[in-house]
Design a protein around this motif. Sequence first.
Motif, PDB file in Angstrom:
ATOM      1  N   TYR A 127      -7.047   3.377  11.398  1.00  0.00           N
ATOM      2  CA  TYR A 127      -6.037   3.342  10.342  1.00  0.00           C
ATOM      3  C   TYR A 127      -6.205   2.094   9.485  1.00  0.00           C
ATOM      4  O   TYR A 127      -6.177   2.175   8.246  1.00  0.00           O
ATOM      5  CB  TYR A 127      -4.637   3.386  10.954  1.00  0.00           C
ATOM      6  N   PHE A 128      -6.374   0.932  10.110  1.00  0.00           N
ATOM      7  CA  PHE A 128      -6.520  -0.307   9.344  1.00  0.00           C
ATOM      8  C   PHE A 128      -7.775  -0.278   8.477  1.00  0.00           C
ATOM      9  O   PHE A 128      -7.752  -0.674   7.312  1.00  0.00           O
ATOM     10  CB  PHE A 128      -6.550  -1.524  10.274  1.00  0.00           C
ATOM     11  N   ARG A 129      -8.870   0.199   9.027  1.00  0.00           N
ATOM     12  CA  ARG A 129     -10.119   0.256   8.249  1.00  0.00           C
ATOM     13  C   ARG A 129     -10.006   1.259   7.110  1.00  0.00           C
ATOM     14  O   ARG A 129     -10.413   0.987   5.973  1.00  0.00           O
ATOM     15  CB  ARG A 129     -11.293   0.610   9.167  1.00  0.00           C
ATOM     16  N   TRP A 130      -9.446   2.429   7.422  1.00  0.00           N
ATOM     17  CA  TRP A 130      -9.301   3.470   6.407  1.00  0.00           C
ATOM     18  C   TRP A 130      -8.391   3.004   5.278  1.00  0.00           C
ATOM     19  O   TRP A 130      -8.730   3.138   4.094  1.00  0.00           O
ATOM     20  CB  TRP A 130      -8.735   4.741   7.048  1.00  0.00           C
ATOM     21  N   ALA A 131      -7.228   2.463   5.620  1.00  0.00           N
ATOM     22  CA  ALA A 131      -6.254   2.050   4.612  1.00  0.00           C
ATOM     23  C   ALA A 131      -6.805   0.938   3.729  1.00  0.00           C
ATOM     24  O   ALA A 131      -6.619   0.947   2.505  1.00  0.00           O
ATOM     25  CB  ALA A 131      -4.958   1.606   5.289  1.00  0.00           C
ATOM     26  N   THR A 132      -7.496  -0.024   4.335  1.00  0.00           N
ATOM     27  CA  THR A 132      -8.081  -1.114   3.545  1.00  0.00           C
ATOM     28  C   THR A 132      -9.122  -0.568   2.575  1.00  0.00           C
ATOM     29  O   THR A 132      -9.168  -0.959   1.403  1.00  0.00           O
ATOM     30  CB  THR A 132      -8.713  -2.161   4.467  1.00  0.00           C
ATOM     31  N   PHE A 186       0.828  -1.212   0.000  1.00  0.00           N
ATOM     32  CA  PHE A 186       0.000   0.000   0.000  1.00  0.00           C
ATOM     33  C   PHE A 186       0.862   1.261   0.000  1.00  0.00           C
ATOM     34  O   PHE A 186       0.452   2.312  -0.489  1.00  0.00           O
ATOM     35  CB  PHE A 186      -0.929  -0.020   1.218  1.00  0.00           C
ATOM     36  N   GLY A 187       2.074   1.150   0.532  1.00  0.00           N
ATOM     37  CA  GLY A 187       2.997   2.269   0.473  1.00  0.00           C
ATOM     38  C   GLY A 187       3.308   2.672  -0.959  1.00  0.00           C
ATOM     39  O   GLY A 187       3.541   3.842  -1.256  1.00  0.00           O
ATOM     40  N   GLY A 188       3.293   1.698  -1.873  1.00  0.00           N
ATOM     41  CA  GLY A 188       3.505   1.992  -3.283  1.00  0.00           C
ATOM     42  C   GLY A 188       2.358   2.789  -3.882  1.00  0.00           C
ATOM     43  O   GLY A 188       2.568   3.666  -4.728  1.00  0.00           O
ATOM     44  N   VAL A 189       1.142   2.480  -3.441  1.00  0.00           N
ATOM     45  CA  VAL A 189      -0.020   3.252  -3.888  1.00  0.00           C
ATOM     46  C   VAL A 189       0.114   4.700  -3.440  1.00  0.00           C
ATOM     47  O   VAL A 189      -0.100   5.637  -4.217  1.00  0.00           O
ATOM     48  CB  VAL A 189      -1.328   2.624  -3.345  1.00  0.00           C
ATOM     49  N   LEU A 190       0.475   4.904  -2.170  1.00  0.00           N
ATOM     50  CA  LEU A 190       0.639   6.270  -1.660  1.00  0.00           C
ATOM     51  C   LEU A 190       1.743   7.017  -2.388  1.00  0.00           C
ATOM     52  O   LEU A 190       1.601   8.209  -2.701  1.00  0.00           O
ATOM     53  CB  LEU A 190       0.940   6.226  -0.161  1.00  0.00           C
ATOM     54  N   MET A 191       2.843   6.325  -2.686  1.00  0.00           N
ATOM     55  CA  MET A 191       3.935   6.991  -3.392  1.00  0.00           C
ATOM     56  C   MET A 191       3.500   7.434  -4.787  1.00  0.00           C
ATOM     57  O   MET A 191       3.923   8.492  -5.275  1.00  0.00           O
ATOM     58  CB  MET A 191       5.155   6.074  -3.468  1.00  0.00           C
TER      59      MET A 191
END
Length: 226
Positions: free
Chosen positions: A157-162, A73-78
């Motif tokens: 955070y877990f719910r939001w990120a998912t 998911f860090g790749g998506v944010l980048m």
Amino acid sequence: MPVQEKKTTVYLLSGLGLDPNVFKHLTIHSDDIHHLKWLEPKKKESLESYALRMSEGIQLKGDNKLVLIGHSFGGVLMQEISKIITTDQIILISSIKAKKEKDAGMNFWMRTFPLHQLVTQKMVVNSFKSWGKKHGYQSQEAQAMFLHAAQQHSSYYFRWATSQIIAWESKDITTPIAHIHGTKDKTFAFKRIQPPLIAIEGGSHLMVFNKAAEVSQHINHILDKM
């Protein structure tokens, strides 16, 4: 006088629920390496707004080239951050760069039946034994790394990120992308990943940690070509 080559600034961002320790075994050939850390998302915050806040942690030295490296998911944010800050190169590790690289569970079932909205941090930690090894957390070191990181994040955070990764669609990303992906990835199936692609045979979703030497070799090859 010869033209002096620009130096490279590298920023890394870990995957969902993790922290910079997931990159601890990498050896990256750059003198200017930094880690972004996940922020607590605001209530109903959009991915674009979140990426803007995350981008505030990036500082360039002079006219250095900027490379953003993201795991999962860090790749998506980048990729989202690259729309805000001029970026020379994105390197994805065990991530996705298009909607069709997600499986049917993310693209349909989790949207139709959003049970992930009930997830809590405690549930993630307590269920880890049932799914951790399947996704690459086989060593005690890897397991301890995940559990330590997961306990730093809130249930929201877990719910939001998912929710964000389920809804994400790649749009308006113009920065060159290099994509490193393992053939045994159980989170984002290798068969769904589209070219351009650098394959790591036998690599799991956690290959950035447990196949770090091979991942580092590919990262450095990309940096050397810039």
